[in-house]
Design an enzyme around this catalytic site. Structure first.
Site, short mmCIF file in Angstrom:
data_model
loop_
_atom_site.label_atom_id
_atom_site.label_comp_id
_atom_site.label_asym_id
_atom_site.label_seq_id
_atom_site.Cartn_x
_atom_site.Cartn_y
_atom_site.Cartn_z
N GLY A 251 58.81 25.87 -58.29
CA GLY A 251 60.23 26.19 -58.43
C GLY A 251 60.82 26.13 -59.81
O GLY A 251 61.94 26.62 -60.00
N GLY A 290 54.48 28.25 -59.75
CA GLY A 290 54.01 29.63 -59.76
C GLY A 290 54.62 30.35 -60.95
O GLY A 290 54.00 30.51 -62.00
N ARG A 291 55.89 30.72 -60.80
CA ARG A 291 56.60 31.48 -61.81
C ARG A 291 56.48 30.89 -63.22
O ARG A 291 56.24 31.61 -64.18
CB ARG A 291 58.08 31.54 -61.42
CG ARG A 291 58.95 32.44 -62.28
CD ARG A 291 60.44 32.23 -61.94
NE ARG A 291 60.68 32.21 -60.52
CZ ARG A 291 60.96 33.29 -59.78
NH1 ARG A 291 61.10 34.46 -60.35
NH2 ARG A 291 61.14 33.18 -58.47
N TYR A 331 66.35 41.12 -55.32
CA TYR A 331 67.23 39.99 -55.66
C TYR A 331 68.30 40.35 -56.67
O TYR A 331 68.92 39.44 -57.23
CB TYR A 331 66.43 38.84 -56.29
CG TYR A 331 65.11 38.47 -55.71
CD1 TYR A 331 65.00 37.96 -54.41
CD2 TYR A 331 63.94 38.57 -56.46
CE1 TYR A 331 63.78 37.57 -53.89
CE2 TYR A 331 62.71 38.18 -55.95
CZ TYR A 331 62.64 37.69 -54.67
OH TYR A 331 61.43 37.30 -54.17
N CYS A 358 63.09 57.57 -54.23
CA CYS A 358 64.29 58.11 -53.58
C CYS A 358 65.07 57.02 -52.86
O CYS A 358 65.13 56.98 -51.62
CB CYS A 358 63.88 59.21 -52.61
SG CYS A 358 62.97 60.50 -53.47
N TYR A 386 55.66 37.50 -59.61
CA TYR A 386 56.29 38.29 -58.54
C TYR A 386 56.50 39.74 -58.99
O TYR A 386 57.50 40.36 -58.63
CB TYR A 386 57.60 37.62 -58.08
CG TYR A 386 57.36 36.18 -57.67
CD1 TYR A 386 56.66 35.90 -56.49
CD2 TYR A 386 57.75 35.10 -58.47
CE1 TYR A 386 56.39 34.58 -56.13
CE2 TYR A 386 57.48 33.79 -58.11
CZ TYR A 386 56.81 33.55 -56.93
OH TYR A 386 56.53 32.25 -56.57
#
Ligand SMILES: *Cc1c(COP(=O)(O)O)cnc(C)c1O
Length: 430
Positions: A251, A290-291, A331, A358, A386
Site C-alpha cells: 500500500g 507492490g506499487r 480510477y 471507441c 498496474y
C-alpha cells in the site's frame, strides 16, 4: 549539448533523465528504442527496481522483516526474477501467479497467498509448492482449505486477513480496509474465526494480516490498523492462540505528480516502535509492497498519431489506449506525460492525450501543456505498476511489448502480441 533547465523533470523517476535533449532510461535513448521496437512499449529500468528494493532492505536493517513483492502490480518474469535474485518473497493472488514465481525459481517458503476467492486447485498447487502462508479471507475459505489440506495430506499454514475498519484516505477502488469492502474478516469476528481455524484439521495458525489499501500517502492509517491488530493478537494469546508473524500488507504510495508518500523506513520505524512499546518486539513482520517497488521503475512509450482540435479541446491521439494502461479510465488516475524529445519549434498547447479505442473513457492524460507534432514519442510516467498487468485486447488490439533496460543495454522481456495471437483459440461453428 547537455540537458537544459527547460527540460521537464519526471516526477519520482530518478533512473529516467534527459541527456542531449533525449529522454533516457539509464543509458538507453528512448527515441531510438521506440523507433526500433515500435510503440506502445513498456520500458523498465533494472537499476530502478534494485533501488526500490534496496530502499526497503536498508530500512529493514537487521530487523526480522520479509518483503513479499505484491506481484499483481507487475508480474513480468524478468521483473520477478530480479526480485527473487535479491531475496524477496512474493504475495500472490492466484495459481497463475504461483506458476510465475516457480518459473523464475522464487522460494515458495517466502510466498504468501492472498485473495478472497481461492479455488481448490489453487490451494492444492500452493500446498504442494510449500507456501509460507495462506492469507485467509473468510470462514468458508478456512473450511475449504482444511478439506484440501486433508485430501493432500499437507498442513496449511494460515493467517487471517483482518479488516481493521480504518480509512486509508485513498481512492475508493483501492481502499480495502473499510467495513463495506469485500476483503478480510471483520475485526470483531476475528477471534471466533481464529477459534474455528484452531479446531479444523490440516491447518496451522501462523499469522495475522491486513492490507488496508493502495497508494497510501499518509502513514497514520497503518498505525491505526496496527493498534487494532495488536489488540487482536493479545486477545488471541489469552485464548491460547499464538502467532509467529504479523503481515501489514502493501500500500505505500509513490509519487505520480507531487505526492510525498511515507518512506519504508518511516513505516518500519513506526511499526517496530509500537510493537516494542506493547511488548511484541519479537514478532516477525511481513510486508507486501507492490506499487512502491515497481511503479516508478517503468514508463509507457506511445507515439502521437494525430493532433485534433475542436472548439472545446485539443486532442493528441496516441497509439496507446485504455487497453494498454487502464488506470486513468478505471480510477481517473494521474500519470505524468513527458515528450521523449522535447521540441522548441512549436508552442505548447493544452492537450488531452487520448487513445484510439471507441470509448470516451479512453484517455491517458487530461489538460496537459505540451508542444507536440505528429510522430512525436511520449513517455507516460509511473507506468511500472498496474500497467501491463491490466492490459487487455479490447478493440482487438495486440498487447504491448515490454523491455528491461540494464545500463546501456536493453532486453525485450515480452514480445509484442501479434494479430495471429489474438485469433488463436477462437473458432466459428462447423
Ligand atoms: C494489491 C495488494 C498488495 C500490493 O499493494 P500495493 O498498493 O501495490 O503495494 C499487497 N497485498 C494485497 C493483499 C494486495 O491485494
Amino acid at each position: 549539448m547537455t540537458s537544459t533547465v527547460s527540460l521537464p523533470q519526471l516526477a519520482g523517476h530518478p533512473h529516467f533523465h534527459y541527456q542531449n535533449g533525449v529522454l533516457h532510461a539509464e543509458g538507453v535513448a528512448l527515441d531510438t528504442l521506440a523507433r526500433d521496437l515500435g510503440t506502445p512499449l513498456y520500458v523498465y529500468s533494472r537499476a530502478a527496481l534494485q533501488a526500490a528494493y534496496d530502499n526497503y532492505r536498508q530500512a529493514i536493517g537487521e530487523r526480522p522483516v520479509l518483503v513479499c513483492f505484491g506481484m499483481k502490480a507487475n508480474s513480468n518474469l524478468a521483473v520477478l526474477k530480479e526480485f527473487a535474485r535479491m531475496g524477496a518473497g512474493f504475495d500472490i493472488v492466484s495459481g497463475g501467479e504461483l506458476k510465475r514465481v516457480l518459473a523464475v525459481g522464487g522460494d515458495p517458503a517466502k510466498v504468501v497467498f492472498s485473495g478472497v476467492g481461492k479455488q481448490e486447485w489453487e490451494m492444492r498447487d500452493a500446498l504442494q509448492a510449500g507456501v509460507k502462508c495462506f492469507n485467509v479471507e473468510s470462514t468458508a475459505e478456512l473450511r475449504r482449505l482444511s478439506r484440501v489440506a486433508q485430501v493432500t495430506g499437507l498442513q496449511a499454514r494460515v493467517s487471517l486477513r483482518v479488516n481493521p475498519d480504518v480509512d486509508a484516505h485513498t481512492h475508493p477502488y483501492i481502499s480495502t480496509g473499510l467495513k463495506e469492502n469485500k476483503f478480510g474478516i471483520a475485526i470483531e469476528e476475528a477471534l471466533q474465526a481464529y477459534e474455528l481455524a484452531a479446531s479444523l484439521p490440516g491447518l496451522k495458525i501462523v499469522g495475522v494480516d491486513c492490507h488496508i489499501g493502495s497508494q497510501l500517502t499518509d502513514i497514520s492509517p497503518y498505525f491505526d490498523a496496527l493498534d487494532k491488530l495488536i489488540d487482536l493478537i493479545e486477545r488471541l494469546a489469552q485464548a491460547g492462540i499464538t502467532i509467529e508473524h504479523l503481515d501489514l500488507g502493501g500500500g505505500l504510495g509513490i509519487r505520480y505528480t507531487d505526492e510525498v508518500p511515507p518512506s519504508p523506513k518511516a513505516l518500519l520505524d513506526g511499526v517496530f516502535e509500537r510493537l516494542k512499546a506493547r511488548g511484541h518486539g519479537h514478532l516477525h513482520l511481513v510486508l507486501e509492497p507492490g506499487r512502491s517497488l515497481v511503479g516508478n521503475a517503468g514508463v509507457l512509450l506511445t507515439t502521437v498519431q494525430f493532433l485534433k482540435h475542436n472548439d472545446a479541446r485539443n486532442f493528441a491521439i496516441v497509439d496507446a489506449a485504455m487497453n494498454d494502461l487502464l488506470r486513468p479510465t478505471l480510477y481517473q488516475a494521474y500519470h505524468g506525460v513527458a515528450p521523449v524529445v522535447p521540441r522548441q519549434d512549436c508552442p505548447a498547447q493544452i492537450y488531452d492525450v487520448v487513445g484510439p479505442v471507441c470509448e470516451s473513457g479512453d484517455w491517458l492524460a487530461k489538460e496537459r501543456s505540451l508542444a507536440l507534432a505528429e510522430d512525436d514519442v511520449l513517455a507516460v510516467e509511473s507506468a511500472g505498476a498496474y500497467g501491463m498487468v491490466m492490459a487487455g485486447n479490447y478493440n482487438t488490439r495486440p498487447r504491448a511489448a515490454e523491455v528491461m533496460v540494464d545500463g546501456s543495454r536493453f532486453h525485450i522481456v515480452r514480445q509484442r502480441e501479434t494479430l495471429d495471437d489474438l485469433l488463436r483459440g477462437e473458432s466459428t461453428l462447423p
